[in-house]
Design a protein around this motif. Structure first.
Motif, short mmCIF file in Angstrom:
data_model
loop_
_atom_site.label_atom_id
_atom_site.label_comp_id
_atom_site.label_asym_id
_atom_site.label_seq_id
_atom_site.Cartn_x
_atom_site.Cartn_y
_atom_site.Cartn_z
N ILE A 32 0.87 -1.17 0.00
CA ILE A 32 0.00 0.00 0.00
C ILE A 32 0.91 1.23 0.00
N GLU A 33 0.75 2.07 -0.98
CA GLU A 33 1.69 3.18 -1.19
C GLU A 33 1.59 4.28 -0.14
N ASN A 34 0.41 4.86 0.01
CA ASN A 34 0.25 6.02 0.90
C ASN A 34 -0.94 5.84 1.83
N PRO A 35 -0.83 4.95 2.81
CA PRO A 35 -1.94 4.76 3.74
C PRO A 35 -2.19 6.00 4.59
N GLU A 36 -3.46 6.34 4.76
CA GLU A 36 -3.79 7.51 5.57
C GLU A 36 -3.77 7.18 7.05
N LYS A 37 -4.42 6.05 7.41
CA LYS A 37 -4.53 5.68 8.82
C LYS A 37 -4.08 4.23 9.03
N ILE A 38 -3.27 4.05 10.07
CA ILE A 38 -2.78 2.72 10.43
C ILE A 38 -2.96 2.53 11.93
N ILE A 39 -3.37 1.33 12.33
CA ILE A 39 -3.43 1.00 13.75
C ILE A 39 -2.59 -0.24 14.01
N ASP A 40 -1.79 -0.19 15.06
CA ASP A 40 -0.96 -1.32 15.48
C ASP A 40 -1.62 -1.94 16.70
N VAL A 41 -2.18 -3.12 16.50
CA VAL A 41 -2.95 -3.80 17.55
C VAL A 41 -2.03 -4.68 18.38
N GLY A 42 -1.95 -4.38 19.68
CA GLY A 42 -1.01 -5.08 20.54
C GLY A 42 0.39 -4.58 20.31
N CYS A 43 0.55 -3.27 20.38
CA CYS A 43 1.82 -2.62 19.99
C CYS A 43 2.95 -2.87 20.97
N ILE A 61 -0.71 7.22 12.60
CA ILE A 61 -0.51 5.89 13.18
C ILE A 61 -0.84 5.93 14.67
N ILE A 62 -1.58 4.92 15.13
CA ILE A 62 -1.87 4.78 16.55
C ILE A 62 -1.49 3.38 16.99
N GLY A 63 -0.83 3.29 18.15
CA GLY A 63 -0.50 2.00 18.74
C GLY A 63 -1.38 1.75 19.95
N ILE A 64 -2.01 0.59 20.00
CA ILE A 64 -2.86 0.26 21.15
C ILE A 64 -2.40 -1.04 21.81
N ASP A 65 -2.56 -1.08 23.13
CA ASP A 65 -2.24 -2.28 23.90
C ASP A 65 -3.01 -2.17 25.22
N ASN A 66 -3.36 -3.30 25.80
CA ASN A 66 -4.08 -3.23 27.08
C ASN A 66 -3.15 -3.29 28.28
N SER A 67 -1.83 -3.31 28.02
CA SER A 67 -0.85 -3.30 29.11
C SER A 67 -0.39 -1.88 29.39
N THR A 68 -0.66 -1.40 30.59
CA THR A 68 -0.25 -0.05 30.99
C THR A 68 1.26 0.11 30.93
N SER A 69 1.99 -0.90 31.40
CA SER A 69 3.46 -0.80 31.42
C SER A 69 4.02 -0.75 30.01
N MET A 70 3.42 -1.50 29.09
CA MET A 70 3.91 -1.49 27.70
C MET A 70 3.64 -0.12 27.04
N ILE A 71 2.46 0.43 27.26
CA ILE A 71 2.14 1.74 26.68
C ILE A 71 3.02 2.83 27.28
#
Length: 259
Positions: A32-43, A61-71
């Motif tokens: 994909i050449e020019n993606p507008e929005k990307i999400i990293d699930v379990g970053c 780009i947004i990174g999401i994770d349910n671990s407070t320490s990882m975020i």
């Protein structure tokens, strides 16, 4: 999504190169050449998200994770990125993404069919779902840890630890995605990690595959004892090479689904 309890970003990143290379390989196959929005699930601590940002620096780009320490680790390491504590299995959003990226995460989720279908719904037209799953269940080290946990010494305390993981075959993922397929690209890669010693295998795996077993033990002394028992069995399974090092093969499954 990673289990929120007792994640240690520093220990996880001790083998950051080994954990990041699959992200690099996965991102390289996304056409994909020019993606507008990307999400990293379990970053996790943001190492995979940084790979995405390097390839598509102009994307949101947004990174999401349910671990407070990882975020918290991700926020400290990558100040110019967006991070959010979020459980993807409970996430409600109307956002549509060009790329949904997930590196070594979905094995922590029970109902992966439901998850994958919900992620596909979050894709834009011609968007890509890109996933890497460690084939940990087929690795000798996985059986070693399970066998140690089933011994009389540990059986009671570690009962149920293996339930933290859910592994499936490539057939399982293909059958879910092929129902409405435009394009599916699947492959496996075996990474040969060259370890200085058997102890390094323990160090690498105790932040992931051994984590839930260690979490169930009450004291630091018990955790050390469990690790020693695992190390003893690992020495039986993984031979020492002529130069004194140990080969630690790690197989991973990749798939990219194009909406």
């Amino acid at each position: 999504m990673t289990n929120n309890k007792n994640w240690n970003p520093e220990l996880y990143l001790k083998y950051g190169e080994e954990r990041t290379q699959p992200s690099i390989d996965l991102a390289a196959r996304i056409k994909i050449e020019n993606p507008e929005k990307i999400i990293d699930v379990g970053c996790g601590p943001g190492n995979s998200t940084n790979v995405i940002s390097s390839k598509w620096p102009e994307s949101k780009i947004i990174g999401i994770d349910n671990s407070t320490s990882m975020i918290e680790s991700a926020r400290n390491n990558y100040l110019d990125m967006e991070w959010k504590i979020e459980d993807i299995t409970k996430m409600e959003t109307k956002e549509k993404y060009d790329i949904i990226f997930s590196n070594a995460t979905i094995q922590w989720i029970k109902n992966q069919e439901k998850l994958i279908k919900s992620l596909v719904k979050m894709l834009k037209d011609e968007g890509a779902l890109a996933v890497q799953v460690p084939l940990y269940q087929s690795m000798p080290v996985s059986k070693v840890i399970e066998n140690v946990s089933l011994t009389k010494r540990w059986r009671k305390q570690t009962n149920g630890a293996n339930d933290a993981f859910t592994f499936h075959s490539s057939d399982y993922y293909y059958d879910i995605l092929s129902v409405q397929v435009e394009s599916i690209n699947m492959w496996k890669t075996s990474y040969f990690h060259i370890m200085p010693s058997h102890q390094n295998i323990v160090e690498m795996i105790k932040s992931t595959g051994m984590k839930e077993f260690l979490n169930m033990l009450d004291t630091k002394e018990e955790k050390i004892e469990f690790e020693k028992d695992v190390l003893k069995e690992i020495k039986r399974v993984y031979p020492v090479q002529k130069d004194g090092k140990v080969l630690f093969p790690f197989e991973r499954l990749f798939f990219i689904y194009i909406q």
